[in-house]
Write an enzyme that holds these catalytic residues in place. Sequence first.
Site, short mmCIF file in Angstrom:
data_model
loop_
_atom_site.label_atom_id
_atom_site.label_comp_id
_atom_site.label_asym_id
_atom_site.label_seq_id
_atom_site.Cartn_x
_atom_site.Cartn_y
_atom_site.Cartn_z
N ASP A 73 -10.94 2.59 4.27
CA ASP A 73 -11.30 1.19 4.07
C ASP A 73 -12.81 0.99 3.96
O ASP A 73 -13.26 -0.12 3.68
CB ASP A 73 -10.78 0.38 5.26
N LYS A 78 0.84 -1.20 0.00
CA LYS A 78 0.00 0.00 0.00
C LYS A 78 0.88 1.25 0.00
O LYS A 78 0.61 2.22 -0.71
CB LYS A 78 -0.93 -0.01 1.23
N GLN A 126 -4.82 -1.41 9.84
CA GLN A 126 -4.53 -2.71 9.22
C GLN A 126 -4.97 -3.83 10.16
O GLN A 126 -4.57 -3.87 11.32
CB GLN A 126 -3.03 -2.79 8.91
#
Length: 303
Positions: A120, A53, A97
């Site tokens: 997200d 990422k 994460q």
Amino acid sequence: MATLLDGRRLAARIEQRLQTVVAAGLEAAGRPPGLAVLRVGEDPASGVYVANKEKACSRIGIRNLGAHLAATTPAADVQACIERLNADPAVDGILLQLPLPTGLAEGPLLAAIDPDKDADGLHTLNLGRLLKGEPGPRSCTPAGVMALLADAGVELAGRRAVVVGRSILVGQPMALMLQAANATVSVAHSRTTDLAALTRSADVLVVAAGRPRLVGAEHVKPGAVVVDVGIHRLDPDPGEGPGARSRLCGDVRYEEVEPLAAAISPVPGGVGPMTVSMLLVNTVVAWCRRHGLDATPLADLLI
Ligand code: NAD
């Protein structure tokens, strides 16, 4: 032979478009877009995902404002870090994460992220926006699947879609997005009886069960479009000798299903790169909105 739903190629094209949008808005915004990937602990797979990422961010001109906290960090300190990022005007997107180290509950920490910085798309408010068809950041993996299907020209309206898996991360938002595109959607899960009978009814089959090689020829109607979300690292067979390397596989037995399907996504190189792309899209769109910049060049990627 099935059409390959090539996520790597599409992700590269989306990155080019994002680069153009970022370059065009940079002067007016006075700063680049900023994404904070927050990693807690040392989960090895997460290390690889976070590095991917971060590399993708630097390719398109997104500033990486992430942090890596020790596995022993108390929940209150992780929450304080999220609150600092919420308040930081240089940050457009925040991603916590997962998985978190044992002992840290993800629910309250995901809830602490400012919904408008939720890169997200997993905040309760954003899942509610998806349910109601209101704009907002969408969950990256199912949004990536929708982009793959759209790019391949797969018709969804009036067609029968089956999603295998009902997680909040993938299965549930996937089903909502397919339904919003006017497919008739069924969702299978671990208690579904006769999975193969259900999946054989699918014109479009999205598999996100997290079970290596679960779906084979017996599950697929000839001519179906098959998207494999699963990703697993398989250890080499002992018979392969000491130098043999582990390999990746999905939830679908590719070699069995590919000859039957009209289109299929590979693992790796299918949904994985698209998940990263949609994270970048969420971040750049949030930056555009914050600075009153035109996000319409990305409109086809917003669900
Ligand atoms: P999860 O374990 O949270 O959910 C799995 C779902 O599948 C559950 O709803 C369960 O009921 C269902 N299921 C399990 N076994 C089943 C069976 N035999 N028949 C029918 N349904 C069954 O997993 P998740 O987070 O949704 O992820 C699913 C897979 O996708 C995993 O392999 C994960 O690694 C992968 N994934 C990939 C990406 C990517 O970017 N490529 C992103 C997220 C997840």
